[in-house]
Every structure is written in C-alpha cells, then in structure tokens.
Design a protein around this motif. Sequence first.
Motif, PDB file in Angstrom:
ATOM      1  N   SER A  12       0.851  -1.190   0.000  1.00  0.00           N
ATOM      2  CA  SER A  12       0.000   0.000   0.000  1.00  0.00           C
ATOM      3  C   SER A  12       0.888   1.241   0.000  1.00  0.00           C
ATOM      4  N   MET A  13       0.273   2.371  -0.271  1.00  0.00           N
ATOM      5  CA  MET A  13       1.003   3.637  -0.285  1.00  0.00           C
ATOM      6  C   MET A  13       0.783   4.364   1.031  1.00  0.00           C
ATOM      7  N   ALA A  14       1.760   5.217   1.379  1.00  0.00           N
ATOM      8  CA  ALA A  14       1.675   6.010   2.601  1.00  0.00           C
ATOM      9  C   ALA A  14       2.308   7.366   2.350  1.00  0.00           C
ATOM     10  N   VAL A  15       1.729   8.409   2.969  1.00  0.00           N
ATOM     11  CA  VAL A  15       2.335   9.736   2.878  1.00  0.00           C
ATOM     12  C   VAL A  15       3.661   9.681   3.624  1.00  0.00           C
ATOM     13  N   ASP A  16       4.710  10.104   2.953  1.00  0.00           N
ATOM     14  CA  ASP A  16       6.054  10.055   3.524  1.00  0.00           C
ATOM     15  C   ASP A  16       6.418  11.379   4.180  1.00  0.00           C
ATOM     16  N   GLU A  17       6.181  12.479   3.454  1.00  0.00           N
ATOM     17  CA  GLU A  17       6.588  13.789   3.949  1.00  0.00           C
ATOM     18  C   GLU A  17       5.775  14.874   3.252  1.00  0.00           C
TER      19      GLU A  17
END
Length: 138
Positions: free
Chosen positions: A39-44
């Motif tokens: 899955s994708m995740a907000v990194d910064e």
Amino acid sequence: MSRTVDIPLDVKDALKKFRFGNNKGTAGISVKIVKASLSMAVDEEFKDMSIDEIAEELPESSPRYVLISHELKHKDGRISYPLILINWAPSGSPTDLMTLHASSLSYFQQTAEVAKVLEVRDGAEGLTTETVEERLLA
C-alpha cells in the motif's frame, strides 16, 4: 480492477487536501510504497521550500511519487500554481521496489488527478526549478 498496490483512503484524503489547499510559493507531498502491506503512505509534506530543497530531502535509494504545486510566473505577467507529479526513481533503488513503483505510476497519477509528469532518475541534480518550469511550460 485488480491493483498490485493499494492507495488507502488516508492517502487519497491527503492528496485531495493538498490539491485544494491554498498553497502559495512551492509546496509538495511525498508518497512512498510500503512493500510489506503493498500500500502507499504519505512520507513527507513540504511547505515554503524551493524545488531544489525538496530534491535534497528525497531519498537517494528509494522511489517516491512527489506531487508539487509550484508558483509559475508566465511571460505575460500572470502567476499560476500548477501541479506536477515527480516520478522520483533513483537508479540506486532496489529492483523489487522499482517494479512496484513503475507498475503503480499510472494509478497514482489518476488518483492525484495530475496531467504533467516529470521522471527523475539521477537524484537531486535532475530535479531543479528549471527542469520543473520547462516541463510545466511545455
């Protein structure tokens, strides 16, 4: 439609908030793929930084999707804040992550609702204000 990598609701909400936020100057949001959960995740998130400063913050050995809102001054004096998707794909990234990243680019681009894409494979040297403005004005 079956997808290899999922974009969770919190990431979609963060992208929507970024797209419709009142970003002046240059701002960005970086999204990574979490291999363990596919899955994708907000990194910064980046606020009030130049494109060159954003490039310096991105990892040299891991791909990212970076959505940037950039203040663009046109020759006729107008100012606009177009969105551009940076496909950050450093050549030193692991092959398995690069494969997931490449296969999910189109899906992420559709979800982020952005038309202009700039592919960067050579690290911070390839992501400068000049290269972004050239792509936005093309």
